[in-house]
Design an enzyme around this catalytic site. Structure first.
Site, mmCIF file in Angstrom:
data_model
loop_
_atom_site.group_PDB
_atom_site.id
_atom_site.type_symbol
_atom_site.label_atom_id
_atom_site.label_comp_id
_atom_site.label_asym_id
_atom_site.label_seq_id
_atom_site.Cartn_x
_atom_site.Cartn_y
_atom_site.Cartn_z
ATOM 1 N N GLY A 24 18.757 -12.321 -41.458
ATOM 2 C CA GLY A 24 19.423 -12.088 -42.738
ATOM 3 C C GLY A 24 18.767 -11.046 -43.624
ATOM 4 O O GLY A 24 19.256 -10.786 -44.718
ATOM 5 N N GLU B 37 18.847 -7.991 -43.665
ATOM 6 C CA GLU B 37 19.701 -6.871 -44.052
ATOM 7 C C GLU B 37 20.441 -7.212 -45.340
ATOM 8 O O GLU B 37 21.047 -6.360 -45.959
ATOM 9 C CB GLU B 37 20.785 -6.605 -43.003
ATOM 10 C CG GLU B 37 20.421 -5.923 -41.712
ATOM 11 C CD GLU B 37 18.975 -5.733 -41.393
ATOM 12 O OE1 GLU B 37 18.398 -6.672 -40.801
ATOM 13 O OE2 GLU B 37 18.422 -4.686 -41.698
ATOM 14 N N ASN C 132 11.763 -7.035 -41.287
ATOM 15 C CA ASN C 132 11.720 -5.943 -42.255
ATOM 16 C C ASN C 132 11.868 -6.438 -43.692
ATOM 17 O O ASN C 132 12.245 -7.575 -43.941
ATOM 18 C CB ASN C 132 12.850 -4.949 -41.950
ATOM 19 C CG ASN C 132 14.219 -5.613 -42.008
ATOM 20 O OD1 ASN C 132 14.634 -6.258 -41.053
ATOM 21 N ND2 ASN C 132 14.915 -5.483 -43.124
ATOM 22 N N ASP D 71 12.795 -0.396 -41.700
ATOM 23 C CA ASP D 71 13.334 -1.469 -40.864
ATOM 24 C C ASP D 71 12.497 -1.660 -39.605
ATOM 25 O O ASP D 71 13.020 -1.929 -38.531
ATOM 26 C CB ASP D 71 14.812 -1.175 -40.508
ATOM 27 C CG ASP D 71 15.507 -2.348 -39.832
ATOM 28 O OD1 ASP D 71 14.947 -3.464 -39.850
ATOM 29 O OD2 ASP D 71 16.593 -2.146 -39.272
ATOM 30 N N HIS E 208 34.991 -4.982 -37.538
ATOM 31 C CA HIS E 208 36.094 -4.160 -37.010
ATOM 32 C C HIS E 208 35.705 -2.692 -37.041
ATOM 33 O O HIS E 208 35.695 -2.067 -38.100
ATOM 34 C CB HIS E 208 37.357 -4.346 -37.856
ATOM 35 C CG HIS E 208 37.987 -5.690 -37.709
ATOM 36 N ND1 HIS E 208 38.727 -6.044 -36.614
ATOM 37 C CD2 HIS E 208 37.977 -6.773 -38.522
ATOM 38 C CE1 HIS E 208 39.166 -7.294 -36.761
ATOM 39 N NE2 HIS E 208 38.716 -7.762 -37.899
#
Ligand code: HEC
Length: 722
Positions: free
Chosen positions: A181, A183, A261, A306, A635
């Protein structure tokens, strides 16, 4: 004679040491043995006879969504995990299913996961199977029946984007699990639970909390707080999720946790005055009884790139200056290969595996990298930073052979353009910590004309642009000397996404699958390709091996997915043949492997309905922003992606658009509902944007068809921006 005796003793000692490492008939955890070396002592299948390796059995899985786990085999029973934490138990000799477990998950959890809904494996101990489900629930199952023995919600705050994709680890009488999580908006931690009851024993947060909330949970965090600006963005959580490797070491009674990160990515946005920001991007050795820190080593101080330290570790012993030394081998995203003394966390060696410009080396006296902010601080100006946020290495397991003394690993030599994005996108799910825009090296030249002028100017002035032009990326399977980082042999890959886990065996073999759906066997000593099996299913996960009733098998979980999953690489078997996931097993003198049929050729997009009443260019523009902020994470609108291409919707789907998107009509199939976050008008705006996209796509494709040209784009580019 004396010399010969000494030699014999040396050989015997070596043989003795050898027999202690590596998996035997059983493969007891996803890493194979206690050291997670991904090495097997079995040699019935070997470099002499591997050409006879053929199909033994397959199990078709109930998904097209990506496999990363390495199975476990104990006493002839294979147990492994699939999407979202499903568990499969089967007869390892025949593939016949004993039981299957499917956790019930609110599909809305997947709105806050960066990298698909994969799972990297189970832990099996004393008749219990442990698995972490995507929604953060940890399950203990009965190994014989699959019955739930206990379940526990490991998530401390359900309003934040926590999830689980990693395998739990058993350390004595506790089972330990972390989460993903970073990010988004979370504060990382790992928790230990009693293996019998699921009762919580301890929790270790990887980063401090807002000091205004009172004292930290432990002295270890009080110490860490010194390395953060008191005015840090505590509201975003700090990151530091332990989403993959947690590794128990009974020899030193330690649990090594690889920490993720920082969030937001750039330290200047996270902790304005800088600082190392412990324990981000560190290996932390915890006491399994208390969760207290025994030692820590921070691989990337003040991370802005990251550079997670979550990548798999190998525990082994290396002969260093004549002394058999207990070491931890670690090759994280940041490009170094570390050899760390397990007794104290001291760095013995740290060699760069790839070109890098965030650091110029590691000072072995202090263990600290020599940072090079002039080429990597993208808060100053846009920078092409090496290695990429996708990692010089990532979760794909490496293997260490005590026979050859070599580490076998997929290694990516690639950079990425990083720049501060002007502002948060209207991502409504969470405060996605999108302070950094990322463009992978191979895409930089393509997107250059469309970049904001100041970014474009900085890229054009960058001395690294020539490197990108000459060779955007190199992806290799490498055999590496762990102490020097030297490549002993290497095999190049077709695409940078073509990275996969590795198995090494005492049969002098190295196995690795590929994106094109081939399972390859190499000579462990020189990298010569000895055998290839075409499976027709993309392989990322690590192969493993085991023996039942005297027969050695090699097995692998096949299916494209994980980070970047929504774009299916053009070269892949998933693109050509779809992505029905499978567990595949092979044995000597097996048969022909069943290969899925190619997908039918692409048809031009169907005609869209007329544009929604009252639609203006501004509404379409708003719809575009809402689409990329909320929907784009799943998507990709690529014709062959794993999800429906929303530029090719049929009329009934258009008619049901509000119901599908807002009410969650297809929730059972994994399409979450959005009524809590998007208004009717928001969804109309997205719909208007998609109708416009479909109209353009159809016009372009009809034109291509008229000119007799293929409809598929020549190459699927992977550009992520978060
Ligand atoms: C977490 C992943 C995820 C996100 C985010 C997501 N979707 Fe989906 N969506 C899915 C899945 C999975 C399906 C396929 C369901 C099925 O097979 O029936 C799907 C299907 C659809 C369909 C049906 C398409 C068809 O041809 O059947 C529509 C329409 C759709 N999504 C719209 C959206 C919109 C609009 C958004 C953003 C507001 C969105 N989705 C965000 C996962 C997602």
């Amino acid at each position: 004679m004396k010399q010969i005796c000494a030699l014999l003793i040396a050989i015997l000692l070596a043989a003795c040491a050898r027999s202690q490492t590596g998996a035997g008939d059983d493969w007891t955890n996803p890493g194979g043995d206690q050291g997670k070396t991904h090495f097997s002592r079995l040699d019935d299948i070997n470099s002499e006879n591997v050409t006879r390796l053929g199909f033994a059995w397959e199990l078709r899985l109930d998904t097209t969504r990506g496999m990363e786990a390495t199975p476990v085999v104990i006493d002839g029973v294979m147990v492994t995990s699939g999407v979202a934490g499903r568990v499969y138990a089967l007869n390892a000799a025949t593939g016949e299913e004993h039981w299957r477990f499917e956790p019930e998950i609110d599909p809305r959890v997947h709105r806050g996961t960066c990298c698909d809904m994969v799972n990297r494996g189970v832990a099996v101990k004393d008749g219990r199977v442990f698995v972490g489900a995507l929604d953060g629930v940890l399950y203990a199952l009965d190994l014989r029946t699959g019955r739930v023995l206990w379940r526990v919600d490991t998530i401390v705050d359900r309003n934040r984007a926590y999830s689980i994709t990693g395998a739990p680890e058993v350390a004595g009488d506790v089972v330990i699990i972390g989460n993903g999580g970073a990010e988004f908006d979370v504060r990382g931690y790992v928790t230990a639970y009693d293996v019998r009851t699921g009762r919580e024993r301890w929790r270790f947060y990887t980063v401090p909390r807002d000091p205004a909330q009172g004292p930290q949970e432990s002295p270890d965090l009080e110490a860490a707080l010194e390395t953060w600006d008191p005015e840090s963005r505590w509201d975003i959580g700090g990151g530091g999720t332990a989403w993959d490797t947690i590794h128990y070491d009974p020899e030193f009674n330690a649990v090594y946790v690889g920490v993720g990160n920082g969030g937001p990515y750039h330290v200047a946005r996270r902790s304005p005055s800088g600082g190392e920001n412990l324990y981000l991007c560190s290996i932390v050795a915890l006491d399994p009884r208390t969760g207290r820190v025994k030692w820590h080593y921070q691989e990337t101080p003040g991370d802005s790139w990251d550079y997670t330290a979550t990548q798999p570790m190998v525990l082994t012993r290396l002969d260093i200056n004549g002394e058999s030394t207990p070491v931890l081998l670690h090759a994280p995203k940041n490009g170094f290969l570390y050899v760390i003394d397990r007794r104290n966390g001291r760095v013995i060696a740290a060699n760069a595996l790839v070109y890098m410009n965030w650091a110029s080396g590691v000072d072995l006296a202090t263990g600290r990298p020599n940072l090079t902010p002039e080429t990597s601080n993208y808060a100053l100006r846009p920078q092409i930073v090496f290695p990429t946020a996708a990692g010089a290495r990532n979760w794909h397991p490496m293997a260490f052979s005590p026979e050859t003394g070599l580490l076998y690993a997929s290694v990516l030599d690639m950079g990425n353009l990083l720049f501060m994005s002007p502002g948060a996108k209207p991502h409504r799910v969470r405060a996605l910590n999108n302070d950094a825009a990322i463009v992978f090296a191979g895409d930089i030249l393509d997107v250059l004309p469309s970049l904001p002028p100041p970014v474009r100017a900085a890229v054009e002035a960058s001395p690294e642009l020539a490197r990108v032009r000459n060779r955007p990326a190199s992806q290799e399977l490498r055999a590496i000397d762990p102490l020097t980082g030297r490549t002993v042999w290497s095999v190049p890959r077709a695409a940078w996404q073509d990275r996969a886990g590795v198995l090494a065996t005492a049969g002098d073999l190295v196995f690795q699958g590929d994106l094109m759906g081939r399972l390859n066997a190499y000579d462990a000593r020189d990298g010569r390709r000895l055998h290839t099996i075409e499976t027709g299913t993309s392989i990322l996960a690590a192969p493993m091996t085991y023996r039942v009733d005297g027969v050695q098998y090699v097995a692998v979980m096949a299916g494209w997915g994980g980070g970047g999953w929504s774009y299916v690489p053009r070269q892949s078997a998933a693109y050509e043949r779809g992505n029905q996931n499978r567990i595949l097993a092979f044995r000597l003198d097996g048969g022909a492997t069943p290969v899925p049929d190619p997908l039918p050729p692409l048809e031009p997009a169907p005609a869209p309905p007329p544009q929604l009443a009252g639609t203006t260019p501004a509404r379409i523009e708003r719809g575009r922003d809402l689409f990329f902020g909320n929907c784009g994470i799943c998507h990709s609108n690529q014709a062959r992606s794993l999800l429906p291409d929303l530029r090719r919707m049929q009329r009934p789907t258009h008619d049901l658009f509000q119901e599908i998107v807002r009410e969650g009509l297809y929730e059972a199939n994994g399409m979450p509902g959005w009524s809590d976050l998007l208004s009717r008008e928001d969804v109309d705006a997205i719909h208007a944007f998609l109708i416009e996209e479909q109209r353009r796509t159809r016009a372009r494709e009809l034109d291509l068809q008229r000119r007799g040209q293929p409809l598929d784009p020549p190459r699927a580019t992977i550009t992520s921006s978060n």
